[in-house]
Enzyme design. Structure first.
Site, PDB file in Angstrom:
ATOM      1  N   LYS A  33       0.826  -1.210   0.000  1.00 32.18           N
ATOM      2  CA  LYS A  33       0.000   0.000   0.000  1.00 32.18           C
ATOM      3  C   LYS A  33       0.868   1.273   0.000  1.00 32.18           C
ATOM      4  O   LYS A  33       0.442   2.316  -0.457  1.00 32.18           O
ATOM      5  CB  LYS A  33      -0.921   0.034   1.229  1.00 32.18           C
ATOM      6  CG  LYS A  33      -1.773  -1.201   1.457  1.00 32.18           C
ATOM      7  CD  LYS A  33      -2.857  -1.360   0.419  1.00 32.18           C
ATOM      8  CE  LYS A  33      -4.009  -2.265   0.829  1.00 32.18           C
ATOM      9  NZ  LYS A  33      -3.700  -3.668   1.069  1.00 32.18           N
TER      10      LYS A  33
HETATM   11  C1  LIG Z   1      -4.406  -4.834   0.745  1.00 31.50           C
HETATM   12  C2  LIG Z   1      -3.618  -6.076   0.708  1.00 31.50           C
HETATM   13  C3  LIG Z   1      -3.920  -7.103  -0.195  1.00 31.50           C
HETATM   14  C4  LIG Z   1      -5.089  -7.035  -1.138  1.00 31.50           C
HETATM   15  O1  LIG Z   1      -4.959  -6.031  -2.109  1.00 31.50           O
HETATM   16  P1  LIG Z   1      -6.238  -5.484  -2.869  1.00 31.50           P
HETATM   17  O2  LIG Z   1      -5.768  -4.330  -3.662  1.00 31.50           O
HETATM   18  O3  LIG Z   1      -7.215  -5.093  -1.797  1.00 31.50           O
HETATM   19  O4  LIG Z   1      -6.768  -6.601  -3.685  1.00 31.50           O
HETATM   20  C5  LIG Z   1      -3.081  -8.210  -0.228  1.00 31.50           C
HETATM   21  N1  LIG Z   1      -2.039  -8.325   0.627  1.00 31.50           N
HETATM   22  C6  LIG Z   1      -1.740  -7.368   1.507  1.00 31.50           C
HETATM   23  C7  LIG Z   1      -0.588  -7.578   2.422  1.00 31.50           C
HETATM   24  C8  LIG Z   1      -2.509  -6.215   1.582  1.00 31.50           C
HETATM   25  O5  LIG Z   1      -2.204  -5.259   2.471  1.00 31.50           O
END
Ligand SMILES: *Cc1c(COP(=O)(O)O)cnc(C)c1O
Length: 494
Positions: free
Chosen positions: A110
């Protein structure tokens, strides 16, 4: 470039407007009017650094932003990553690679978008002459919350409020959020799961009454969730950089097709991959990996999206999601960009909790995506096997993807190179990862980290070490019904 709502009742003139608004007025998601074509540019991009690639990709949608300033903002955002490199590619086995997206300030992918989004939002507000204070509401399954808090802390003219499911995140994730510093932040635990948080926040965004009340007081809402186009667009860049890096290291030739495997929750990350494909990046399959909350696996198997099912709390909590918001953007494409059809489908999701697409739409979807899931047992086995065989330590989310990657290769006999996106540091989920290696439960996340470090060659990141002594600032838990009131209180507080 114009941005249109997937539900047809809102159009804005430029990305700056889509980004500062977050969600469209009709409850739909903003999508670009068209996909810029990069197929002829790839050759010239092979030797470029990440910030340059990112600013080209992002800039192709953000024509109204000053491109040089955008590049500088990318340089700055990505200097917060280890060695200024947000997306290093590691070879794991023949034909199998991992792009590590977790070397940023909060140790999850993120960060790639959320280190840049504050710039995109502030600059967007400048371009549009927005005078109001922006209040960012975030629903988080664990990682977005912390990454957004770090990105937006102390930002001028912006406040941020994060909601997380009280029992739905890992100990480290919770501690990361509860110890957040900054003069413009608020963090609240909600009794319920991620979907409850996301629904509450989306309802507030689309409430005319609340929006009017805040506007009177000089406040407007925006979102840092992947429903915001400003979250998605920086994520497109690492599909390009991964590809280009395989070309530059001679692992593939320019033009070869490759696959990406993506551990999926809200369908944001993998949707960015789909956008990259539409922009001319040679992607064969996008592999959608789910945990036991496998609503997407079933959708891609039979065309019915059915959220009426048991919700499982798993050891990959950031993927514990039954309503994958960004799928709406793909449904819009499957409907040939017909917003009336898309709105009908989304209405059915809202009222019945499910919908079914046509056989021809399903065929189209299956041409692009392969979907699979990994249960808890398989997740533990995968962490253990990959550590034993390849000496590589997977986090619980990446393990889900790795298992589905193997299934995909076995099942389809696809011979292309395949890149698994690694979304989090194993130390964010230290207890589960250690349990996979040792079969013993450890109550204390820090003890588990130390043990994990001694077993593996991977160092505990500083961000984890320093959590131990940080004071807890937020320890508030509220009921779902009180989310609205808590938002208004925070919005009106000076
Ligand atoms: C948010 C997240 C996901 C999922 O990603 P999306 O964009 O919501 O599909 C997978 N792994 C981790 C560690 C995350 O923080």
């Amino acid at each position: 470039m114009k941005f249109i709502s997937t539900r047809g009742k809102d159009v804005v003139d430029c990305a700056a407007a889509a980004i500062t608004k977050g969600l469209a007025n009709d409850g739909g998601l903003f999508v670009p009017e068209y996909f810029p074509d990069f197929s002829d540019k790839l050759e010239t991009m092979v030797e470029l650094d990440y910030a340059k690639i990112a600013s080209m990709v992002i800039g192709s949608y953000l024509g109204e932003y000053n491109q040089e300033k955008l590049y500088n903002a990318c340089v700055k955002a990505y200097s917060t990553f280890t060695e200024n490199e947000p997306a290093p590619v590691v070879k794991i086995r023949d034909n199998t690679y991992i792009t590590e997206l977790f070397h940023g300030p909060t140790l999850a992918f993120k960060d790639v978008a959320l280190t840049l989004l504050p710039y995109l939002m502030r600059e967007g507000a400048n371009i549009l002459g927005i005078k109001e204070e922006i209040l960012i509401l975030v629903a988080t399954s664990g990682d977005t919350g912390k990454a957004a808090l770090e990105g937006f802390k102390n930002a001028n003219g912006i406040k941020i409020m994060v909601f997380y499911p009280s029992e739905g995140v890992s100990d480290m994730q919770k501690l990361q959020m509860r110890t957040q510093e900054g003069n413009n932040v608020n963090v609240v635990a909600v009794k319920g799961n991620f979907d409850d948080c996301q629904t509450a926040v989306k309802n507030i965004f689309s409430s005319k009454q609340i929006n009017a009340k805040l506007k009177e007081n000089g406040v407007v809402f925006s979102s840092a969730n992947s429903i915001n186009f400003g979250r998605l667009v920086p994520q497109i860049a690492y599909y390009f950089s991964s590809y280009l890096s395989l070309v530059s290291s001679g692992e593939i030739n320019l033009g070869d097709k490759i696959n990406f495997v993506v551990p999926t929750g809200n369908f944001g990350n993998i949707l960015a991959g789909y956008y990259a494909k539409r922009m001319g990046l040679p992607i064969d399959k996008l592999v959608c990996a789910s945990n036991s909350n496998n609503v997407l696996t079933e959708f891609f198997a039979n065309g019915t999206y059915d959220a009426n099912r048991e919700f499982y709390k798993t050891m990959s909590p950031s993927m514990d999601i039954l309503i994958s918001s960004n799928l709406e953007r793909f449904i819009f494409e499957l409907c040939d960009r017909d917003s009336t059809k898309t709105a009908t489908i989304m209405q059915s999701l809202k009222s019945e909790g499910k919908y079914t697409i046509s056989q021809s739409q399903l065929n189209l979807a299956e041409d692009i995506f392969f979907a699979g899931f990994c249960d808890e047992e398989e997740c533990l086995d995968t962490i253990n096997n990959v550590f034993e065989e390849d000496g590589y330590l997977l986090d619980t989310h990446t393990a889900v993807a790795f298992k589905v990657c193997q299934e995909f290769v076995d099942y389809t006999d696809n011979k292309n190179s395949t890149v698994v996106l690694s979304t989090a540091s194993p130390y964010k989920f230290a207890q589960s990862v250690l349990y996979a290696l040792e079969g013993k439960k450890t109550a204390d996340a820090f003890k588990a980290s130390i043990k994990l470090e001694s077993l593996s060659a991977f160092e505990i990141p500083e961000q984890i070490k320093e959590l131990k002594t940080k004071p807890v600032i937020f320890n508030n838990t509220i009921d779902r019904q009180d989310v609205e009131k808590s938002v208004i209180d925070f919005a009106l507080k000076n």
